[in-house]
Each structure stands twice: as structure tokens, then as C-alpha cells.
Design an enzyme around this catalytic site. Structure first.
Site, PDB file in Angstrom:
ATOM      1  CB  ALA A  54      -0.935  -0.007   1.210  1.00  0.00           C
ATOM      2  CD  GLU A  55       4.927   4.088   3.624  1.00  0.00           C
ATOM      3  OE1 GLU A  55       5.597   5.127   3.756  1.00  0.00           O
ATOM      4  OE2 GLU A  55       4.695   3.298   4.562  1.00  0.00           O
ATOM      5  CB  THR A  56       5.046   0.257  -2.756  1.00  0.00           C
ATOM      6  OG1 THR A  56       5.982  -0.286  -1.822  1.00  0.00           O
ATOM      7  CG2 THR A  56       5.656   0.294  -4.141  1.00  0.00           C
ATOM      8  CB  SER A  59       5.532   6.160  -1.776  1.00  0.00           C
ATOM      9  OG  SER A  59       5.343   6.083  -0.384  1.00  0.00           O
TER      10      SER A  59
END
Length: 136
Positions: A54-56, A59
């Protein structure tokens, strides 16, 4: 070619097998295989692997919405609700914007299985900060 080409060697993306399949200012899609390297001890997809996916996606989406020569986006908060267990196959994360401002961005990320069932729902907040001098 992925906007991450050349940037993802020897990173968590490589370790987890994350592949970016779509990357625009309005939407980022990333896939991750589910197998032993992303399992928790009971053979299920590890929540931390889902959060990393999710953060990938969030970001990269944020990066596509800043001036990369002058700014960068850094994560300041992420939450995740793990809604469905997954043992194998592939999960796909789709990041969509909730807010794209001058100094903050908020992205909603849904991670789904091959049938489109939501495995994890996440929201990631990123700060837009000046790029430090000398960083390429």
C-alpha cells in the site's frame, strides 16, 4: 517503462516481488505475489507486507504529483484494515487520490485478490518536502 526503473534494485520492492503495472498522476496499480516470502508464521499474507504494498503504491502516486527536481513526498502516516485472509496467488493494490495539495497528499489504497475481493483497505498520508541538495 516504470517510473521506478533503476530506483527499485536492491529495495523492498524487489524483496517482496512488487511490480508496478500502471502509474499515472491519478492512479497507481501494483501487484505482489503471495507466497512464503510474504507470509506470517501461520501461512497467511502478512499484514506488514500488505502495508508495504500500500505504501509503495501511495508513495509512487505522490511522487508523480510533485516536481521531482525540487520536491519529494515522504510518508507520515499509514493505516490499514486487513479484511480477508490470503494464502497464495496475487494481490493488486490500487491507489487513488483523496487529497493532492501543495504540502500534503492523502491516498486511498485498496488491495484486492484475483476475484476483486478487498483483502486490505489502507489510507496513506504523505508530506511534500523540499528535496535535499545533492540527492539524485
Amino acid at each position: 517503462m516504470s517510473p521506478l526503473a533503476g530506483l527499485q534494485e536492491e529495495t523492498l520492492l524487489t524483496t517482496l516481488g512488487i511490480e508496478i503495472t500502471e502509474a499515472t498522476k491519478e492512479r497507481v496499480v501494483a501487484r505482489m505475489p503471495v507466497g512464503p516470502r510474504v507470509h506470517q508464521p501461520f501461512g497467511l499474507l502478512h499484514g506488514g507486507a500488505s502495508v508495504s504494498l500500500a505504501e509503495t503504491a501511495a508513495s509512487l502516486a505522490a511522487y508523480l504529483n510533485v516536481d521531482p527536481d525540487a520536491e519529494m513526498a515522504v510518508g507520515v502516516e499509514i493505516n490499514a484494515n486487513h479484511l480477508r485472509a490470503k494464502r497464495d496467488g496475487v494481490v493488486t493494490a490500487t491507489a487513488l487520490p483523496l487529497h493532492v495539495g501543495r504540502r500534503t497528499q492523502v491516498w486511498e489504497v485498496r488491495i484486492a485478490d484475483e476475484e476483486g475481493r478487498v483483502v486490505c483497505a489502507s489510507r496513506c498520508t504523505l508530506a511534500v518536502v523540499p528535496r535535499p541538495p545533492g540527492r539524485d
